[in-house]
Design an enzyme around this catalytic site. Structure first.
Site, PDB file in Angstrom:
ATOM      1  CD  GLU A  42      -2.465   6.914   2.854  1.00 30.19           C
ATOM      2  OE1 GLU A  42      -2.432   6.440   1.420  1.00 30.19           O
ATOM      3  OE2 GLU A  42      -0.984   6.597   3.758  1.00 30.19           O
ATOM      4  CG  ASN A  92      -3.598   0.837   3.094  1.00 30.03           C
ATOM      5  OD1 ASN A  92      -2.768   1.138   1.816  1.00 30.03           O
ATOM      6  ND2 ASN A  92      -2.684   1.273   3.903  1.00 30.03           N
ATOM      7  CD  GLU A 141      -0.924   7.197   9.346  1.00 35.77           C
ATOM      8  OE1 GLU A 141      -0.758   5.843   8.663  1.00 35.77           O
ATOM      9  OE2 GLU A 141       0.135   7.869   8.430  1.00 35.77           O
ATOM     10  CG  ASN A 198       0.055   1.185   0.878  1.00 34.09           C
ATOM     11  OD1 ASN A 198      -1.035   1.542   0.479  1.00 34.09           O
ATOM     12  ND2 ASN A 198       0.701   1.195   1.944  1.00 34.09           N
ATOM     13  CG  ASP A 207       0.830   4.392  -0.295  1.00 33.43           C
ATOM     14  OD1 ASP A 207      -0.481   3.609  -0.600  1.00 33.43           O
ATOM     15  OD2 ASP A 207       1.128   4.863   0.878  1.00 33.43           O
TER      16      ASP A 207
END
Length: 319
Positions: A39, A126, A150, A184, A234
């Site tokens: 990510e 995030n 995570e 997100n 996302d």
């Protein structure tokens, strides 16, 4: 070309073609593979490197544009997720495991920008976006506390998943938007009058008007996953034509016209977590997808992560 492999570009509206979105490389370049879940890519012009997160492995990696070498940027990194740059080119990082937002200073030290709201620990920050006034806006879903994969399994002290703003002068953390399933990715429009936020669990992207006092409107739905069952939104990025590009997990990378129409997508062989523009001309799209870091040089140019009016000496082409 393998006839069984879908083409990179898929057009749903002719504006995808006329806007030069289909110009560029014919396929994806694999820059690295070997992550557990990748990510948060961000291109750092001063270093000519991409830094990104490998969340379950609790490390941050970096890819060097000049040599192609990949190495560890930071290990025991707090299960980092999203990364961006502030107005001075410093790295802003959302640390899921440590439940905080940090800034890496030019000397390598780490400053904590936010770890609590009203005395309660954040869930698991995030993604973050930096506004031209220096304020830092970030999403705080519960992904990092639902299991130990995570982050670290824990109960939410706040009891909801929200978006917050860190005041650049006082450091105050203020709630600016709630009522999310799981906020997100977030990104400002070029004029900073609107903030776009994806909600992974709800299956849509919301857009808020940004008021002069730093508060937000109630928010409207800009785009929905709808019938595309594989799509889970996302992070988000804009190109300089005002088109919104969204990492859509198993549905690749979506491209939306400014009016909210899905005009095309990029097909990616793994579930797409995050995207980021970079390269000397900012026309290279970096994609983190499951185990890998990909890139594609495109016919469109992305906006800078720290927004309009960023300092030109941070750009690689001005060095």
């Amino acid at each position: 070309m393998n006839s069984e492999r879908p083409a990179l570009y898929e057009m749903f509206d002719d504006r995808f073609r006329s806007g030069r979105c289909m110009n560029g490389d014919d396929g994806l370049e694999v820059l690295y593979t070997g992550c557990r879940w990748a990510e948060g890519p961000v291109y750092v012009p001063a270093w000519r490197q991409v830094v990104w997160s490998d969340i379950p492995n609790d490390r941050m990696l970096r890819w060097d544009e000049e040599t192609g070498a990949v190495g560890v940027f930071r290990r025991s990194a707090g299960h980092t997720n999203g990364n961006t740059l502030d107005r001075e080119g410093r790295l802003i990082t959302c640390e899921q495991g440590n439940r905080r937002v940090t800034r890496t200073e030019h000397d390598g030290t780490v400053t904590v920008l936010a770890d609590r709201w009203q005395g309660k620990r954040l869930n698991s920050p995030n993604d973050a976006a930096v506004k031209s006034d220096g304020s830092i806006w970030f999403s705080d879903p519960d992904f990092g506390i639902t299991s130990d994969y995570e982050g670290h399994r824990a109960q939410s002290e706040i009891g909801s998943n929200n978006v917050y703003r860190v005041d650049p002068g006082t450091g105050e953390v203020r709630l600016v938007a709630d009522c999310f399933g799981a906020p997100n990715g977030l990104v400002f429009s070029a004029d900073e009058r609107r903030l776009f936020v994806s909600d992974t669990r709800a299956g849509f992207i919301r857009v808020f008007d940004v008021r002069e006092d730093g508060t937000l409107s109630d928010g409207d739905v800009f785009a929905e996953a709808g019938a595309r069952e594989a799509a889970r939104f996302d992070n988000l990025r804009f190109d300089d034509g005002g088109r919104l590009w969204a990492a859509a997990m198993d549905d690749g990378v979506h491209c939306y016209d400014p009016d909210g129409t899905l005009i095309g997508r990029l097909n990616v062989p793994e579930a797409v977590a995050n995207i980021s523009w970079g390269g000397a001309k900012r026309n290279r799209l970096f994609i983190t997808a499951e185990t890998s870091l990909y890139s594609v040089v495109m016919g469109v140019t992305g906006t800078h992560p720290s927004g309009p009016g960023h300092r030109p000496w941070l750009d690689a082409e001005s060095r």
